[in-house]
Design a protein around this motif. Structure first.
Motif, PDB file in Angstrom:
ATOM      1  N   HIS A  58      23.984   4.364 -61.116  1.00  0.00           N
ATOM      2  CA  HIS A  58      24.276   4.530 -59.684  1.00  0.00           C
ATOM      3  C   HIS A  58      23.201   3.909 -58.797  1.00  0.00           C
ATOM      4  CE1 HIS A  58      26.232   6.744 -56.272  1.00  0.00           C
ATOM      5  NE2 HIS A  58      27.263   6.566 -57.071  1.00  0.00           N
ATOM      6  N   CYS A  59      22.573   2.830 -59.254  1.00  0.00           N
ATOM      7  CA  CYS A  59      21.501   2.232 -58.458  1.00  0.00           C
ATOM      8  C   CYS A  59      22.037   1.446 -57.280  1.00  0.00           C
ATOM      9  CB  CYS A  59      20.616   1.337 -59.329  1.00  0.00           C
ATOM     10  SG  CYS A  59      21.430  -0.147 -59.947  1.00  0.00           S
ATOM     11  N   LEU A 103      22.870  -1.776 -57.194  1.00  0.00           N
ATOM     12  CA  LEU A 103      22.481  -3.184 -57.105  1.00  0.00           C
ATOM     13  C   LEU A 103      23.676  -4.127 -57.233  1.00  0.00           C
ATOM     14  CD1 LEU A 103      19.023  -3.479 -58.897  1.00  0.00           C
ATOM     15  CD2 LEU A 103      19.624  -2.667 -56.635  1.00  0.00           C
ATOM     16  N   ALA A 154      26.444  -5.683 -53.399  1.00  0.00           N
ATOM     17  CA  ALA A 154      26.511  -6.902 -52.588  1.00  0.00           C
ATOM     18  C   ALA A 154      27.060  -8.095 -53.372  1.00  0.00           C
ATOM     19  CB  ALA A 154      25.136  -7.245 -52.028  1.00  0.00           C
ATOM     20  N   ARG A 161      30.109   0.088 -57.903  1.00  0.00           N
ATOM     21  CA  ARG A 161      29.558   1.422 -58.094  1.00  0.00           C
ATOM     22  C   ARG A 161      30.557   2.479 -57.622  1.00  0.00           C
ATOM     23  NH1 ARG A 161      24.086   3.502 -55.104  1.00  0.00           N
ATOM     24  NH2 ARG A 161      25.346   3.208 -53.243  1.00  0.00           N
ATOM     25  N   ASP A 195      23.462   8.676 -53.033  1.00  0.00           N
ATOM     26  CA  ASP A 195      23.058   7.267 -53.070  1.00  0.00           C
ATOM     27  C   ASP A 195      22.460   7.000 -54.453  1.00  0.00           C
ATOM     28  OD1 ASP A 195      20.609   8.570 -52.716  1.00  0.00           O
ATOM     29  OD2 ASP A 195      20.521   8.112 -50.578  1.00  0.00           O
ATOM     30  N   ALA A 196      21.376   6.241 -54.541  1.00  0.00           N
ATOM     31  CA  ALA A 196      20.829   5.994 -55.872  1.00  0.00           C
ATOM     32  C   ALA A 196      20.041   7.195 -56.394  1.00  0.00           C
ATOM     33  CB  ALA A 196      19.948   4.736 -55.861  1.00  0.00           C
ATOM     34  N   GLY A 235      23.051   2.630 -45.208  1.00  0.00           N
ATOM     35  CA  GLY A 235      23.187   1.196 -45.442  1.00  0.00           C
ATOM     36  C   GLY A 235      23.899   0.977 -46.759  1.00  0.00           C
ATOM     37  N   ALA A 236      23.198   0.357 -47.705  1.00  0.00           N
ATOM     38  CA  ALA A 236      23.827   0.067 -48.989  1.00  0.00           C
ATOM     39  C   ALA A 236      23.748   1.249 -49.949  1.00  0.00           C
ATOM     40  CB  ALA A 236      23.167  -1.156 -49.617  1.00  0.00           C
ATOM     41  N   GLY A 237      23.054   2.309 -49.548  1.00  0.00           N
ATOM     42  CA  GLY A 237      22.991   3.481 -50.425  1.00  0.00           C
ATOM     43  C   GLY A 237      22.165   3.241 -51.672  1.00  0.00           C
ATOM     44  N   THR A 238      21.040   2.527 -51.536  1.00  0.00           N
ATOM     45  CA  THR A 238      20.193   2.300 -52.703  1.00  0.00           C
ATOM     46  C   THR A 238      18.932   3.163 -52.662  1.00  0.00           C
ATOM     47  OG1 THR A 238      19.143   0.421 -51.603  1.00  0.00           O
ATOM     48  CG2 THR A 238      20.961  -0.068 -53.081  1.00  0.00           C
ATOM     49  N   THR A 262      27.331  -1.029 -42.887  1.00  0.00           N
ATOM     50  CA  THR A 262      27.555  -2.233 -43.686  1.00  0.00           C
ATOM     51  C   THR A 262      28.471  -3.251 -43.012  1.00  0.00           C
ATOM     52  OG1 THR A 262      29.286  -1.004 -44.799  1.00  0.00           O
ATOM     53  CG2 THR A 262      27.172  -1.125 -45.913  1.00  0.00           C
ATOM     54  N   ARG A 278      26.653  -6.901 -40.066  1.00  0.00           N
ATOM     55  CA  ARG A 278      25.973  -7.683 -41.105  1.00  0.00           C
ATOM     56  C   ARG A 278      25.826  -9.141 -40.706  1.00  0.00           C
ATOM     57  NH1 ARG A 278      31.411  -6.640 -44.543  1.00  0.00           N
ATOM     58  NH2 ARG A 278      32.718  -7.471 -42.920  1.00  0.00           N
ATOM     59  N   VAL A 300      22.090  -7.786 -45.953  1.00  0.00           N
ATOM     60  CA  VAL A 300      21.398  -7.549 -47.211  1.00  0.00           C
ATOM     61  C   VAL A 300      20.121  -8.394 -47.237  1.00  0.00           C
ATOM     62  CG1 VAL A 300      21.557  -7.893 -49.713  1.00  0.00           C
ATOM     63  CG2 VAL A 300      23.486  -6.912 -48.450  1.00  0.00           C
ATOM     64  N   TRP A 316      20.329 -11.828 -48.502  1.00  0.00           N
ATOM     65  CA  TRP A 316      21.154 -12.771 -47.733  1.00  0.00           C
ATOM     66  C   TRP A 316      20.299 -13.526 -46.734  1.00  0.00           C
ATOM     67  CZ3 TRP A 316      25.836  -9.229 -46.064  1.00  0.00           C
ATOM     68  CH2 TRP A 316      26.566  -8.888 -47.220  1.00  0.00           C
ATOM     69  N   SER A 329      12.662  -4.484 -55.113  1.00  0.00           N
ATOM     70  CA  SER A 329      13.382  -4.917 -56.312  1.00  0.00           C
ATOM     71  C   SER A 329      14.888  -4.851 -56.129  1.00  0.00           C
ATOM     72  CB  SER A 329      12.956  -4.068 -57.509  1.00  0.00           C
ATOM     73  OG  SER A 329      11.607  -4.358 -57.829  1.00  0.00           O
ATOM     74  N   SER A 330      15.343  -4.018 -55.179  1.00  0.00           N
ATOM     75  CA  SER A 330      16.784  -3.907 -54.928  1.00  0.00           C
ATOM     76  C   SER A 330      17.243  -4.908 -53.885  1.00  0.00           C
ATOM     77  CB  SER A 330      17.112  -2.494 -54.453  1.00  0.00           C
ATOM     78  OG  SER A 330      16.338  -2.181 -53.302  1.00  0.00           O
ATOM     79  N   GLY A 382      18.684  -7.597 -53.733  1.00  0.00           N
ATOM     80  CA  GLY A 382      20.003  -8.197 -53.844  1.00  0.00           C
ATOM     81  C   GLY A 382      21.089  -7.345 -53.226  1.00  0.00           C
ATOM     82  N   ALA A 383      20.815  -6.074 -52.991  1.00  0.00           N
ATOM     83  CA  ALA A 383      21.852  -5.180 -52.487  1.00  0.00           C
ATOM     84  C   ALA A 383      21.420  -4.392 -51.252  1.00  0.00           C
ATOM     85  CB  ALA A 383      22.277  -4.194 -53.584  1.00  0.00           C
TER      86      ALA A 383
END
Lengths: 421, 437, 479
Positions: free
Chosen positions: B28-29, B31, B34, B50, C35-36, C74-77, C95, C98, C117, C120, C137-138, C140-141
């Motif tokens: 559930h990270c 990543l 997108a 996800r 989220d994460a 946002g992206a929920g990370t 989201t 954007r 993102v 992006w 590190s996340s 990309g999302a």
């Protein structure tokens, strides 16, 4: 002296402890009496004069270096430490806090944070907000609080380090600061170039702004306050007092600065710079001192006391246009622009009360605001300037600041009147 | 949906079709989000990988009802597998969504797939190239005579059912009718490999010129090329639409048609077919599974194969600005990214510009453009906007669906854009032919 | 508290946004309940997808009228539960905002909407010679709006600074629904640094709807290397040695043997599996000085008993190395079915000590703990491996986590370097801060979020809008 005092000669034996600072503010809060925190007193002209009777709170006794672990590249100091003392301690370990401050032997670190002071090297090194990692302060109720910590990366809790930066002592009296510091560069170099006119200066600045390897400072100097040394005499005749100069400072290892010196000189020559030269260290040092002291009222420049010194912030691309406007108003004004950061400091040779409305309010400030920037009065001899003349109008952001002020200083005793609220 | 619970799913729950351990691989990270075209369009977590995994797990755990909304989110998935490329945990999303959708479909009984479109067109026509070619004849005649243009211009095609109309709109401009490929094409020069060519159903019907180009390029590269007559559709259309059994029949037909021990590789040139062929080994757990796995191990996309073989240098110059679009089933499902680019880079004169969001699905996704027209249209518009940014006049892609989709969008927007397969480019270059875009 | 008004609320939200941008069916909301950070779940009553700041403002005003809490996402990370709707209410999902609104290279800034993102923006900047430096590190999302909320970091923040060092201004919708611009494309707004205060405010001080970010010139050259060490102690001494020698690498990351095994299995880079620790070190800057700098770093590694120092041969190898590092967490799945990671920070000189302590704590609780982290910053990410199906293991993980974080505090560090407090680490706030500190923090929140409806239950262990006391008094530590 430990608490409320106007003494300028602190005695180490009776240094106020942070607890005593808190106690004195608590007492002032109970009595609804204003408190004016003072460090080195070098920026007392910045902003408004006190509006309420009250007492100075001298913080220069808070000058201990609490802890310094050079290998962590962090230092914990009390807020009243003088900038030169701090620099000396750091230099002994080959490190520094690269923030340029006038009258550094008097100015205190707490004052620098409270005024968010910066100088030419902000382009390469950022401003004080980028270095404060922990802060202790006392709010307007006499409650001692802290934010951040002693580590370089930390997101626990609200960032009071940022909130108090630039707060002019109106939200809390800073007592202790933790900083991250940097290694001293192995060498520095300074290249100067004269420009035929403001337009040429613009072209040069465009070129410098997009250099893949940015220097640490790009200053744009103009006006009678400046005598820029050069090493070549061939074209001296063309360079008059109104000739704009660019001064580029760079840092790094010996190899790097040698390469940068060549690169930057080549760039400037190709873009039409005149008398492009790498300054001898002694000339560079003298010029550097003037660059740092310029904004300060007592810098010894002629005219000694400018009636009006302003700082205008605009997008870097708009610097030359703004300079042209300033010169059009006062051909004898002296200007220092930290050009790549969009910060323009002008010392006017003449500026009277009658100029305030048409020039400051009517022209310059709207021009800056239109570009998303701001104009503030750094110092001046004119009296009766209202907060809004000094700082600009009451924006939505300032409304938020007022809300915070009410919570941090409910009785409005911390530096009342200094800022817009 | 708080506690992970043991698998208590009833057979009526599509979650029962899943390997529950695979669901647990997802930490559930987020990543992946997108990378997902539908999420990038809608910003709705329900339409992200996800989110979909969370929904499937919710259904599997019996905490979420499989209502129309949940179903809608799962059906909107393009199955492009971009999320698998993005996932650091190695979640095998395809192995979750595909069986789940199959199970979801079979829950409904046959009724859901028994509309005219599924019965006659999707399942009845597409998998059979000869039938499809014949079926296209009226439309082709209409195209050649200009009647179709007239119908489209006067919007009379509106009278056709929506899905059929989209199909008509998808038709690429007519090509010179090339005959079927012979069963054998010999290597040119020193023989370097013996391969079999999978010619595909839609591929053979609409892209026979690409099959010819592929065969010629393989010959140029010293390959004996066999084209087994008995081959069948790869089965992807059925499988992705939730019909597993007919797909299996096709698979086993292909196993028989291509005696794997005779070939160094089984070559295909359509990414969608290729990834299905490569997946034969784990789609069906029965007695023949190992046999299918061994067969699948020989399957190569033609780009991949040539790149590994080391291509004979093409010498014909093609002066053009082009861009390469990654077909999902090549990039994400087969992880082939560099090979086609390396091959194209060898063509003298060809200027290849990077395509922004090249890894994002164009919305074709097999038959997705027919089943989810709205999202498909959004994605194809996005794709064309990106192509426009590259200033390319030629779009190159290795998948039939992508080619049709991009070409249709370009026609709709009146943009001059040739859409070709990498093998066509190589073929022209080898033969020294100036392409007629 | 909000079950009833929620019905009317969604109707009004639909009037505001149209039918497609309001979700209120239970099955549509389930994915927003975490989220994460998955240990706790809170389901919103409604999720909305505004496309403009005006829409956000209108939503916020409506929530204020109804007294309903609301939280941006946002992206929920978030790894700390930063995006969870504690107490339910309206989730404002950003989201759909954007757009990259402007890229200005001359003045070195870009204006982005919060849902852009992170990666992006850098894709957009490719080829310009500039980049946006913060690289979690996340990336990309995760969204830049979310990066602002948490003041996100990343490997290259060692030299280039974290998010707040790269944000020039923000437009926010205040907790009361006003649109306010703070800072902007130009530096030095007068007065307190509100931008720096809002960034890192974890969405409790305003909802960011537009961001002015600083662009950084790409370094002229980069050298990436691997220092391979027989012992963790040697590796940490080398870190201290490099920093102490006045070298600030662009990145300085450490991976220990446990993580190396997993990463090697996933990416087959060729890491030595018998080494106890490796350092991934990158220096960048002016090309002419780089080889010397690289050699100096290598020399310091060798002085600290590095068995070997390997240089990345080319750009491709460098990317591969970074891929191994950035996706290391994902590779953990190969070691164990579940894991939890921490985000403690210690002064760099305390690294040898804290790593010894972590090892001891692992032994004490019979847990396997592996390490991959931003060594140059002293920002640890110890990863505690467990299998939730084993009885009692979660409890041991929680206890060990708590002990590690306490040890970080003992060292003069922090419990979070970049993930944020969220609701995960609420219980640590009163260990790091005094009641007075927290009181003043509460005053700051009250100044900008007077009703407490915006992101209640986050960051501060005090009552939120719904009169909640400490939210999870029983929880000793967090995953």
């Amino acid at each position: 002296m430990a608490t409320v005092t106007t003494s300028q000669t602190p005695d180490l034996a009776s240094s106020p402890s942070p607890v005593e600072v808190a106690e004195s503010i608590r007492a002032a809060y109970d009595a609804s009496r204003a408190v004016y925190p003072v460090g080195g007193g070098t920026a007392l002209n910045y902003g408004n004069s006190p509006t309420q009777p009250g007492e100075q709170l001298d913080l220069t006794g808070l000058n201990r270096i609490v802890d310094y672990t050079p290998r962590d590249m962090t230092i914990l100091v009390e807020a009243g430490v003088r900038m030169t003392d701090l620099a000396a301690a750091l230099a002994a370990e080959g490190q520094h806090l690269p923030i340029d401050v006038p009258r550094a032997s008097e100015a205190t670190l707490g004052g620098v944070v409270a005024t968010n002071w910066s100088g030419p090297r902000r382009y390469g090194h950022g401003t004080i907000r980028d270095y404060v990692i922990g802060i202790h302060a006392v709010d307007g109720r006499g409650v001692a609080f802290k934010g951040g910590g002693r580590v370089v990366k930390n997101v626990a809790g609200y960032d009071f380090c940022k909130l108090l930066t630039g707060s002019l002592g109106t939200l809390g009296v800073i007592t202790q600061l933790a900083l991250k510091v940097k290694p001293l560069p192995e060498s520095t170099g300074t290249v100067v170039a004269a420009c035929a006119d403001v337009a040429t200066a613009g072209i040069l600045l465009d070129r410098l702004a997009t250099l893949p390897v940015p220097p640490v400072a790009i200053d744009y100097l103009l006006g009678p306050n400046w005598q820029v040394p050069t090493t070549t005499r061939s074209r001296q005749a063309e360079i008059g007092p109104q000739t704009p100069h660019l001064v580029i400072r760079f840092e790094g290892t010996e190899t790097e600065t040698a390469w940068l010196a060549d690169q930057i000189q080549t760039e400037l020559q190709q873009a039409g710079g005149m008398s492009v030269a790498l300054l001898a260290p002694i000339d560079a040092a003298a010029l550097w001192k003037r660059q740092i002291e310029f904004a300060d009222r007592g810098a010894g420049d002629a005219p000694e006391n400018s009636p009006m010194v302003i700082k205008v912030a605009v997008p870097p691309s708009a610097v030359t246009k703004l300079v042209a406007q300033l010169v059009a108003f006062d051909p004898d004004c002296s200007i220092q622009a930290h050009a790549a950061s969009g910060i323009v400091i002008a010392r006017f040779a003449k500026f009277g009360h009658s100029d305030i409305t048409p020039v400051l309010v009517g022209k310059l400030r709207p021009a800056a605001a239109k570009l998303g920037g701001s104009l503030v009065v750094i110092s001046g001899t004119l009296d009766g300037l209202t907060p809004h003349l000094i700082w600009g109008g009451r924006t939505d952001a300032i409304v938020l600041m007022e809300n915070i002020k009410r919570k941090f200083d409910p009785r409005n005793i911390l530096n009342p009147g200094r800022f817009v609220y | 949906m708080t506690e992970p619970i043991a698998n208590t799913t009833s057979p009526a729950n599509p979650g029962a079709a899943l390997d529950y351990e695979l669901l647990l691989d997802c930490v559930h990270c987020g990543l992946c989000t997108a990378a997902c075209p539908t999420y990038v369009e809608t910003g709705n977590e329900n339409e992200s990988p996800r989110g979909r995994i969370y929904l499937m797990r919710g259904v599997a755990d019996g905490k979420l009802e499989l209502n129309e909304r949940v179903r809608g989110h799962l059906e909107l998935c393009l199955d492009c597998r971009a999320c698998e490329t993005a996932c650091p945990s190695g979640v095998q999303y395809g192995k979750l969504i595909e069986p789940f959708r199959v199970a979801m479909e079979s829950l409904d009984g046959p009724s859901r797939r028994d509309d005219w479109f599924h019965r006659h067109i999707l399942f009845g026509l597409f998998p059979y190239s000869a039938k499809l070619r014949r079926a296209l004849i009226p439309a082709r005649i209409a195209q050649r005579t200009g009647v179709l243009k007239l119908l489209q211009a006067t919007r009379l095609t509106r009278l056709l059912p929506a899905q059929l109309r989209r199909m008509v709109d998808m038709l690429p401009p007519p090509r010179r009718n090339e005959g079927p490929l012979p069963e054998f094409l010999p290597a040119i020069g020193r023989r370097r490999a013996t391969v079999a060519l999978f010619s595909g159903c839609i591929g053979d019907a609409m892209f026979r010129h690409v099959n010819w180009a592929t065969a010629r390029v393989l010959q140029q590269n010293g390959c004996d090329v066999h084209v087994p007559r008995a081959q069948a559709c790869c089965g992807a259309i059925h499988f992705h639409a939730g019909s597993s059994d007919p797909a299996q029949v096709f698979a086993d037909q292909n196993l028989a048609a291509f005696p794997v021990e005779r070939f160094d590789a089984i070559i295909n040139n359509i990414a969608g077919c290729g990834s299905m062929l490569k997946d034969y080994g784990h789609h069906w757990q029965d007695a023949r599974q190992n046999e299918r796995a061994a067969w699948s191990a020989k399957v190569r996309d033609v780009n991949e194969f040539l790149d590994q073989l080391g291509p004979v240098r093409p010498e014909g110059e093609i002066r053009a600005v082009a861009t390469y679009h990654d077909a999902c089933h090549l990039l994400h499902a087969q992880k082939i990214h560099d090979a086609p680019r390396r091959l194209l880079a060898q063509i003298p004169g060809l200027e290849l510009h990077d395509l922004p969001e090249s890894e994002l699905c164009c919305g074709a996704a097999g038959t997705y453009n027919l089943t989810q027209p709205e999202m498909s249209a959004r994605l194809s518009r996005r794709k064309l906007d990106n192509i426009r940014k590259t200033a390319a006049r030629v779009a190159i892609t290795s998948n039939a669906g992508c080619a049709l989709q991009i070409a249709r969008e370009a026609r709709d927007q009146n943009m001059q854009l040739a859409v070709v397969h990498p093998m066509e480019m190589l073929d022209w270059s080898y033969r020294g032919v100036k392409p007629k875009w | 508290m909000i079950a009833e008004p929620a019905v009317n609320l969604s109707a009004e939200l639909r009037r505001l946004l149209g039918p497609d941008r309001v979700l209120d069916a239970h099955s549509d909301l389930a994915v927003f309940e975490c989220d994460a950070f998955v240990i706790e779940k809170h389901c919103p009553s409604v999720a909305v997808f505004p496309q403009t700041a005006n829409e956000v403002a209108a939503i916020v005003k409506l929530c204020n009228e109804r007294g309903v809490p609301f939280v941006p996402r946002g992206a929920g990370t978030s790894l700390a539960g930063g995006g969870l709707p504690v107490g339910g209410g309206v989730m404002i999902v950003l989201t759909r905002m954007r757009e990259i609104l402007e890229v200005n290279l001359r003045d070195r800034y870009a204006i982005v909407e919060p849902g852009v993102v992170n990666a992006w923006l850098n894709k957009r900047l490719a080829g310009t010679g500039f980049h946006y430096a913060p690289d979690p590190s996340s990336q990309g999302a995760c969204t830049i709006g979310g990066n602002c909320a948490t003041n996100a970091g990343g490997p290259h923040t060692l030299k280039y600074g974290v998010t707040v060092n790269h944000v020039l201004g923000v437009e926010i919708v205040t907790a009361e629904g006003e649109i306010v611009q703070v800072g902007g494309p130009v530096e030095d707004s007068p007065g307190p640094d509100l931008v720096g205060t809002i960034v890192g405010g974890e969405g409790t001080l305003g909802i960011v709807t537009k961001i002015w970010v600083r662009l950084t010139p790409n370094p002229q050259g980069v050298r990436t290397m691997l220092g391979i060490f027989e012992s963790v102690d040697d590796a940490t001494q080398a870190i201290s040695g490099i920093i102490g020698a006045g070298i600030i690498p662009a990145a300085l990351e450490m991976m220990d043997q446990g993580i190396l095994v997993a990463v090697e299995e996933a990416f087959h880079f060729g890491f030595p599996l018998d080494a106890e620790a490796i350092l991934l070190i990158e220096v960048d800057g002016i090309e002419v000085g780089l080889d010397a700098q690289r050699d100096r770093v290598a020399e310091i590694c060798r002085q600290n008993n590095a068995r070997e120092v390997r240089f990345a041969a080319d750009a491709k190898e460098r990317l591969q190395l970074w891929k191994c590092r950035k996706q290391a967490f994902g590779a953990i799945g190969r070691l164990s079915p579940s894991y939890c990671t921490q985000d403690g920070v210690v002064p760099r000189t305390k690294l040898p000590h804290i790593l010894q302590r972590i090892r001891a704590i692992g032994a004490k609780y019979d847990l396997r703990i592996v390490n991959v982290f931003h060594a140059g910053d002293g920002n640890l990410h110890p990863i505690l491996l467990f299998d939730e199906r084993n009885a009692g293991e979660i409890e041991r993980v929680l206890a060990a986590s708590g002990e590690i974080l306490n040890e970080c505090l003992e060292c003069g560090g922090s419990v979070t370097g970049e993930h944020g407090i969220g609701l995960e680490k609420l219980n640590f706030m009163n260990r790091m801060f005094t009641d007075d500190d927290l009181d003043v923090m509460t005053r700051l929140r009250d100044a900008l979020n007077p009703g407490g409806l915006l992101s209640p239950g986050k960051l501060l262990p005090t009552a939120g809008a719904c009169g909640m006391e400490q939210i999870h008094p029983g929880r000793r530590a967090a995953l």
